[in-house]
Write an enzyme that holds these catalytic residues in place. Structure first.
Site, PDB file in Angstrom:
ATOM      1  N   ARG A 177      39.139  61.568  45.614  1.00 51.70           N
ATOM      2  CA  ARG A 177      39.973  60.637  46.396  1.00 51.70           C
ATOM      3  C   ARG A 177      41.024  61.482  47.111  1.00 51.70           C
ATOM      4  NH1 ARG A 177      42.249  54.727  44.828  1.00 51.70           N
ATOM      5  NH2 ARG A 177      40.052  54.352  45.299  1.00 51.70           N
ATOM      6  N   HIS A 198      35.525  54.451  52.644  1.00 55.62           N
ATOM      7  CA  HIS A 198      35.464  54.095  51.221  1.00 55.62           C
ATOM      8  C   HIS A 198      34.047  53.585  50.923  1.00 55.62           C
ATOM      9  CE1 HIS A 198      36.864  53.322  47.327  1.00 55.62           C
ATOM     10  NE2 HIS A 198      37.728  52.342  47.528  1.00 55.62           N
ATOM     11  N   GLN A 237      33.015  51.606  47.652  1.00 52.78           N
ATOM     12  CA  GLN A 237      33.553  50.240  47.638  1.00 52.78           C
ATOM     13  C   GLN A 237      32.610  49.267  48.345  1.00 52.78           C
ATOM     14  OE1 GLN A 237      36.637  48.761  46.496  1.00 52.78           O
ATOM     15  NE2 GLN A 237      35.469  46.956  47.031  1.00 52.78           N
ATOM     16  N   ASP A 295      42.047  43.438  53.507  1.00 50.81           N
ATOM     17  CA  ASP A 295      42.573  44.544  52.701  1.00 50.81           C
ATOM     18  C   ASP A 295      44.066  44.626  53.030  1.00 50.81           C
ATOM     19  OD1 ASP A 295      42.868  46.827  51.134  1.00 50.81           O
ATOM     20  OD2 ASP A 295      41.914  48.188  52.571  1.00 50.81           O
ATOM     21  N   CYS A 322      39.016  44.298  48.453  1.00 55.90           N
ATOM     22  CA  CYS A 322      38.660  45.459  47.611  1.00 55.90           C
ATOM     23  C   CYS A 322      39.623  45.621  46.441  1.00 55.90           C
ATOM     24  CB  CYS A 322      38.633  46.721  48.460  1.00 55.90           C
ATOM     25  SG  CYS A 322      40.172  47.032  49.326  1.00 55.90           S
ATOM     26  N   ARG A 335      31.763  47.532  41.097  1.00 56.04           N
ATOM     27  CA  ARG A 335      32.073  48.961  41.285  1.00 56.04           C
ATOM     28  C   ARG A 335      31.392  49.762  40.170  1.00 56.04           C
ATOM     29  NH1 ARG A 335      36.575  50.316  44.176  1.00 56.04           N
ATOM     30  NH2 ARG A 335      35.540  52.333  44.257  1.00 56.04           N
TER      31      ARG A 335
HETATM   32  N1   CP Z   1      39.349  49.196  45.398  1.00 54.61           N
HETATM   33  C1   CP Z   1      39.754  50.373  44.878  1.00 54.61           C
HETATM   34  O1   CP Z   1      39.316  51.459  45.295  1.00 54.61           O
HETATM   35  O2   CP Z   1      40.669  50.248  43.886  1.00 54.61           O
HETATM   36  P1   CP Z   1      41.494  51.420  43.213  1.00 54.61           P
HETATM   37  O3   CP Z   1      42.440  51.960  44.285  1.00 54.61           O
HETATM   38  O4   CP Z   1      42.230  50.807  42.064  1.00 54.61           O
HETATM   39  O5   CP Z   1      40.547  52.490  42.793  1.00 54.61           O
HETATM   40  N1  NVA Z   2      42.908  50.618  52.385  1.00 51.92           N
HETATM   41  C1  NVA Z   2      43.384  50.772  51.025  1.00 51.92           C
HETATM   42  C2  NVA Z   2      42.254  50.643  50.076  1.00 51.92           C
HETATM   43  C3  NVA Z   2      42.625  50.760  48.635  1.00 51.92           C
HETATM   44  C4  NVA Z   2      41.437  50.647  47.730  1.00 51.92           C
HETATM   45  C5  NVA Z   2      44.083  52.111  50.879  1.00 51.92           C
HETATM   46  O1  NVA Z   2      43.586  53.111  51.414  1.00 51.92           O
HETATM   47  O2  NVA Z   2      45.126  52.158  50.252  1.00 51.92           O
END
Ligand code: CP
Ligand code: NVA
Length: 319
Positions: free
Chosen positions: A115, A142, A145, A236, A276, A304
């Protein structure tokens, strides 16, 4: 020559080494991943020793609940192990080169789950290692997701092809992947955002190309009237992780795009609500919608796990 042909044919069958963008998968590969995820969900015991001896390293520069835990639990329930490395205070590439890190990690483990703030770091790491790299969210996409999202829709509708998904809100990493996966699976996709907030052109281009192949459509709009006929409404957060300084401005700019019961009614009586998570309740969505009967957000979260298990099996066992 024969060997060359066989090698080419084998490569076509193989799962790609890395999953950095959802476009690393063909529509056929997306369907296979969803089928495997469904099988893993229905018969988890059949896979409990599949990854014995495999080790995943999770390197995360941003917080996570769902992604971190579902990859960790996924590895454990497939018989493998996982280590989590918190990179929130020392980003990847700061202490030593990305290449050196990649070359070390491949000596000890089987798969990397990353990440990152920067998608370029993810690509650099993947280029420099022989082991698979999975994008667990970058500033650009992502993909894991949206596979869980598609599995959720498939479970609700059986067939997603020909349905209409409308994403309302901030064009971001999630919507970048979502528009592509919808286009690949023949789902009509509309992104509705305020003026001044445009979807990424590279992802749009890829999505339009995929839609041409599947016979679906991808539309960008500022008009909430385009919600009409939606089978699912997705939103989102307006402020993604790392963009906190823009929160005030975004609250003003997105005010009319909050998902409320009235907005859901513009879609249609049966439209599902997707997110998400994590949600900023009271900003992009109100409690009455996210806690309402049409919300599928916890199914998305559950899926997930099944999808990550399928991705690990595909990457490590070409399952
Ligand atoms: N949706 C998602 O990626 O959640 P987290 O940020 O908690 O991993
Ligand atoms: N768009 C959001 C998604 C989190 C799962 C972010 O990047 O924070």
């Amino acid at each position: 020559m024969k060997n060359f042909k066989r090698a080419k044919a084998q490569a076509a069958l193989d799962w790609p080494k890395d999953l950095l963008s959802i476009s690393d998968l063909s529509p056929q590969r997306v369907r296979e991943a969803l089928q495997l995820a469904q099988r893993v969900k229905e018969a988890p015991g059949a896979y409990q020793h599949s990854l014995t001896g495999c080790h995943a390293v999770l390197l995360f520069e941003k917080p996570s609940l769902r992604t971190r835990l579902t990859f960790e639990i996924g590895m454990a329930t497939l018989g493998g192990t996982a280590s989590f490395v918190d990179c929130q205070h020392q980003r990847i590439g700061e202490r030593e080169s990305v290449k050196d890190m990649a070359k070390n990690l491949e000596r000890w483990c089987s798969v990397l789950v990353l990440r990152t703030f920067s998608h370029a770091i993810l690509e650099e790491l993947a280029r420099n290692t022989v082991i698979p790299v999975i994008n667990a969210l970058s500033d650009f996409e992502h993909p894991a997701q949206v596979l869980a999202d598609m599995l959720t829709l498939q479970q609700r509708w059986e067939e997603v092809q020909g349905r209409k998904v409308v994403y309302v809100g901030d064009p971001n990493n999630v919507s970048n992947s979502l528009m592509q996966v919808c286009a690949m699976l023949g789902v009509h996709f509309v992104l509705i955002s305020p003026a001044g907030y445009a979807a990424d052109p590279v992802c749009c281009e890829r999505a339009w190309r995929a839609a041409e192949q599947s016979g679906s459509s991808v539309e960008l709009s500022h008009d909430l009237g385009r919600l009409f006929g939606a089978d699912a409404v997705y939103t989102d957060v307006w402020t993604s992780m790392g963009q906190e300084s823009q929160a005030e401005k975004k609250r003003r700019d997105f005010a009319g795009y909050q998902v409320t019961p009235a907005l859901m009614n513009r879609a249609g009586k049966k439209a599902l609500f997707l997110h998400c998570l994590p949600a900023h309740r009271g900003e992009e969505v109100v409690d009455a919608v996210i806690d309402g009967p049409r919300s599928a957000v916890y199914d998305q979260a559950e899926n997930r796990l099944h999808v990550h298990k399928a991705l690990l099996l595909k990457a490590l066992r070409n399952a």
